[in-house]
Scaffold this motif. Structure first.
Motif, PDB file in Angstrom:
ATOM      1  N   VAL A   1       1.476  -0.821   0.534  1.00 57.83           N
ATOM      2  CA  VAL A   1      -0.293  -0.232   0.457  1.00 57.83           C
ATOM      3  C   VAL A   1       0.585   1.290  -0.181  1.00 57.83           C
ATOM      4  O   VAL A   1       1.675   1.694   1.107  1.00 57.83           O
ATOM      5  CB  VAL A   1      -1.063  -0.354   1.357  1.00 57.83           C
ATOM      6  N   GLN A   2       0.443   2.194  -0.953  1.00 53.92           N
ATOM      7  CA  GLN A   2       1.268   3.287  -0.691  1.00 53.92           C
ATOM      8  C   GLN A   2       0.447   4.552  -0.695  1.00 53.92           C
ATOM      9  O   GLN A   2      -0.595   4.369  -0.830  1.00 53.92           O
ATOM     10  CB  GLN A   2       1.691   4.156  -1.976  1.00 53.92           C
ATOM     11  N   GLN A   4      -1.129   8.815  -0.135  1.00 62.79           N
ATOM     12  CA  GLN A   4      -1.171   9.942  -0.543  1.00 62.79           C
ATOM     13  C   GLN A   4      -1.716  11.608   0.111  1.00 62.79           C
ATOM     14  O   GLN A   4      -2.741  11.084   0.144  1.00 62.79           O
ATOM     15  CB  GLN A   4      -0.847  10.184  -2.409  1.00 62.79           C
ATOM     16  N   ALA A  22      -5.325   8.643   0.707  1.00 61.65           N
ATOM     17  CA  ALA A  22      -5.304   8.293  -1.136  1.00 61.65           C
ATOM     18  C   ALA A  22      -4.667   7.316  -1.437  1.00 61.65           C
ATOM     19  O   ALA A  22      -3.251   6.984  -0.640  1.00 61.65           O
ATOM     20  CB  ALA A  22      -5.398   8.683  -2.062  1.00 61.65           C
ATOM     21  N   SER A  24      -2.833   3.131  -2.264  1.00 61.68           N
ATOM     22  CA  SER A  24      -2.824   2.382  -3.315  1.00 61.68           C
ATOM     23  C   SER A  24      -3.328   1.036  -3.151  1.00 61.68           C
ATOM     24  O   SER A  24      -2.886   0.839  -2.273  1.00 61.68           O
ATOM     25  CB  SER A  24      -1.853   2.421  -4.454  1.00 61.68           C
ATOM     26  N   GLY A  25      -3.305  -0.227  -3.380  1.00 61.76           N
ATOM     27  CA  GLY A  25      -3.968  -0.947  -3.246  1.00 61.76           C
ATOM     28  C   GLY A  25      -5.067  -2.060  -2.765  1.00 61.76           C
ATOM     29  O   GLY A  25      -6.006  -1.613  -2.498  1.00 61.76           O
ATOM     30  N   ARG A  26      -4.980  -2.673  -3.493  1.00 60.23           N
ATOM     31  CA  ARG A  26      -6.625  -3.929  -2.881  1.00 60.23           C
ATOM     32  C   ARG A  26      -6.554  -3.873  -1.464  1.00 60.23           C
ATOM     33  O   ARG A  26      -7.644  -4.905  -1.735  1.00 60.23           O
ATOM     34  CB  ARG A  26      -6.262  -5.118  -3.916  1.00 60.23           C
ATOM     35  N   ASN A  76     -10.480   4.568  -1.924  1.00 57.31           N
ATOM     36  CA  ASN A  76      -8.968   3.996  -0.883  1.00 57.31           C
ATOM     37  C   ASN A  76      -9.445   4.978  -0.230  1.00 57.31           C
ATOM     38  O   ASN A  76      -7.902   5.587  -0.159  1.00 57.31           O
ATOM     39  CB  ASN A  76      -8.407   3.067  -1.903  1.00 57.31           C
ATOM     40  N   THR A  77      -9.588   5.764   0.059  1.00 60.80           N
ATOM     41  CA  THR A  77      -9.321   7.161   0.760  1.00 60.80           C
ATOM     42  C   THR A  77      -9.856   7.461   2.396  1.00 60.80           C
ATOM     43  O   THR A  77     -10.767   7.065   2.616  1.00 60.80           O
ATOM     44  CB  THR A  77     -10.087   8.486  -0.076  1.00 60.80           C
TER      45      THR A  77
END
Length: 118
Positions: A1-2, A4, A22, A24-26, A76-77
């Motif tokens: 997970v990244q 931002q 925000a 990333s990643g499922r 994803n936030t």
């Protein structure tokens, strides 16, 4: 997970800001998230956290009643709404993920600056 983080800025005391993080990643929808902050010359401190489902939240005493953490797993936030801001809220705010096995905060975003003027 990244991660931002965004949404920081300069605001007058008594104002409001909404920070966003925000990811990333499922796996975002399966992990707890948190917000931390670090003021100049001080150590990083916990601000708020939210469970993977959003059903459980926790706040530092310093922001309790003035802030609300929420999340939208479809986007994803994770968000941090901060109201009645004070000059002592000035800091760089970071979001982080919580490792479900160790319960440690293991991944961090780059931070967003919040400056509250008096």
């Amino acid at each position: 997970v990244q991660l931002q983080a965004s949404g920081g800025g300069l605001v007058q005391a008594g104002g409001s800001l909404r920070l966003s993080c925000a990811a990333s990643g499922r796996t975002f929808g399966t992990i707890a998230m948190g917000w931390f902050r670090q003021a100049p010359g001080k150590e990083r401190e916990f601000v708020a956290s939210i469970s993977w489902s959003g059903g459980s939240t926790a706040y530092a005493d310093s922001v309790k009643g003035r802030s609300a953490i929420s999340r939208d797993n479809a986007k994803n936030t994770v968000y941090l709404q901060m109201n009645s801001l004070k000059p002592e809220d000035t800091a760089v705010y970071f979001c982080a993920t919580r490792d479900p096995r160790t319960l440690g905060w293991d991944r961090w975003g780059q931070g967003t600056q919040v400056t509250v003027s008096s």
